[in-house]
Motif scaffolding. Structure first.
Motif, PDB file in Angstrom:
ATOM      1  N   SER A   1       0.832  -1.216   0.000  1.00 37.20           N
ATOM      2  CA  SER A   1       0.000   0.000   0.000  1.00 37.20           C
ATOM      3  C   SER A   1       0.861   1.259   0.000  1.00 37.20           C
ATOM      4  CB  SER A   1      -0.925  -0.007   1.223  1.00 37.20           C
ATOM      5  OG  SER A   1      -0.161  -0.005   2.423  1.00 37.20           O
ATOM      6  N   HIS A   2       2.149   1.113   0.115  1.00 35.89           N
ATOM      7  CA  HIS A   2       3.053   2.268   0.200  1.00 35.89           C
ATOM      8  C   HIS A   2       3.748   2.575  -1.115  1.00 35.89           C
ATOM      9  CE1 HIS A   2       6.987   4.194   1.472  1.00 35.89           C
ATOM     10  NE2 HIS A   2       6.111   4.986   2.040  1.00 35.89           N
ATOM     11  N   GLY A   3       3.903   1.599  -1.983  1.00 38.24           N
ATOM     12  CA  GLY A   3       4.619   1.834  -3.232  1.00 38.24           C
ATOM     13  C   GLY A   3       4.558   0.631  -4.140  1.00 38.24           C
TER      14      GLY A   3
ATOM     15  N   GLU B   1       7.211  -8.632   5.398  1.00 40.95           N
ATOM     16  CA  GLU B   1       7.997  -7.410   5.288  1.00 40.95           C
ATOM     17  C   GLU B   1       8.150  -7.021   3.830  1.00 40.95           C
ATOM     18  OE1 GLU B   1      11.945  -6.357   7.559  1.00 40.95           O
ATOM     19  OE2 GLU B   1      12.425  -7.267   5.613  1.00 40.95           O
ATOM     20  N   CYS B   2       7.788  -5.787   3.521  1.00 48.00           N
ATOM     21  CA  CYS B   2       7.924  -5.282   2.159  1.00 48.00           C
ATOM     22  C   CYS B   2       9.402  -5.200   1.783  1.00 48.00           C
ATOM     23  CB  CYS B   2       7.285  -3.910   2.056  1.00 48.00           C
ATOM     24  SG  CYS B   2       7.463  -3.191   0.417  1.00 48.00           S
ATOM     25  N   PRO B   3       9.754  -5.646   0.567  1.00 39.85           N
ATOM     26  CA  PRO B   3      11.167  -5.631   0.177  1.00 39.85           C
ATOM     27  C   PRO B   3      11.704  -4.229  -0.090  1.00 39.85           C
ATOM     28  CG  PRO B   3       9.812  -6.340  -1.663  1.00 39.85           C
ATOM     29  CD  PRO B   3       8.896  -6.232  -0.472  1.00 39.85           C
ATOM     30  N   LEU B   4      10.809  -3.250  -0.280  1.00 42.64           N
ATOM     31  CA  LEU B   4      11.297  -1.932  -0.716  1.00 42.64           C
ATOM     32  C   LEU B   4      11.705  -1.035   0.458  1.00 42.64           C
ATOM     33  CD1 LEU B   4      11.925  -0.497  -3.298  1.00 42.64           C
ATOM     34  CD2 LEU B   4       9.573   0.330  -3.405  1.00 42.64           C
ATOM     35  N   HIS B   5      10.807  -0.861   1.435  1.00 41.51           N
ATOM     36  CA  HIS B   5      11.146  -0.001   2.587  1.00 41.51           C
ATOM     37  C   HIS B   5      10.917  -0.714   3.916  1.00 41.51           C
ATOM     38  CE1 HIS B   5       9.570   2.823  -0.644  1.00 41.51           C
ATOM     39  NE2 HIS B   5      10.864   3.092  -0.593  1.00 41.51           N
ATOM     40  N   GLN B   6      10.740  -2.022   3.858  1.00 37.98           N
ATOM     41  CA  GLN B   6      10.668  -2.846   5.069  1.00 37.98           C
ATOM     42  C   GLN B   6       9.445  -2.565   5.945  1.00 37.98           C
ATOM     43  OE1 GLN B   6      13.950  -1.552   4.028  1.00 37.98           O
ATOM     44  NE2 GLN B   6      13.801  -3.484   2.933  1.00 37.98           N
TER      45      GLN B   6
HETATM   46 FE1  FES Z   1       6.356  -1.182   0.672  1.00 39.97          FE
HETATM   47 FE2  FES Z   1       7.445   1.258   0.778  1.00 39.97          FE
HETATM   48  S1  FES Z   1       6.761   0.171  -0.971  1.00 39.97           S
HETATM   49  S2  FES Z   1       7.115  -0.147   2.408  1.00 39.97           S
END
Ligand code: FES
Length: 106
Positions: free
Chosen positions: A48-50, A65-70
């Motif tokens: 939901s963040h990117g 855990e999201c791979p992009l910004h954890q």
């Molecule tokens: Fe997933 Fe930023 S895109 S935490």
């Protein structure tokens, strides 16, 4: 009536390595199937963040855990658990029948 769609075989889930979720595409939606304590949970695979796929991150217990910004989500309900994520991802009902994992699509 509920739109149950076959998403995977339970053997695909059993074959996952520790920390892995299974990415599937159902009805044009990317969904991550996440095993936790003998159950399978389904959430939207797109953070939901990117622009990142949660299934490419790391599953630690009930958290992925999201791979992009954890950022962390609880796979049981899609709720955000740590910064920078603040919005949930959709979660979907799951049932297992005859060795198949079925997901309820909206
Ligand atoms: Fe997933 Fe930023 S895109 S935490």
């Amino acid at each position: 009536t509920t739109n149950w769609v076959v998403a995977a075989s339970i053997s695909d889930i059993d074959a996952l390595e520790e920390g892995m979720a299974l990415s599937v595409e159902l009805g044009g939606t990317a969904i991550a199937l996440c095993p936790f304590e003998g159950e399978v949970y389904a959430i939207n695979d797109v953070c939901s963040h990117g622009a990142a796929l949660l299934s490419e991150g790391y599953l630690d217990g009930c958290f992925i855990e999201c791979p992009l910004h954890q950022g962390l989500f609880d796979v049981r309900d899609g709720s955000p658990q740590s910064a920078p994520v603040t919005a949930p991802v959709a979660s979907y009902r799951v049932k297992v029948e005859d060795g198949k994992v079925l997901v309820a699509l909206p």
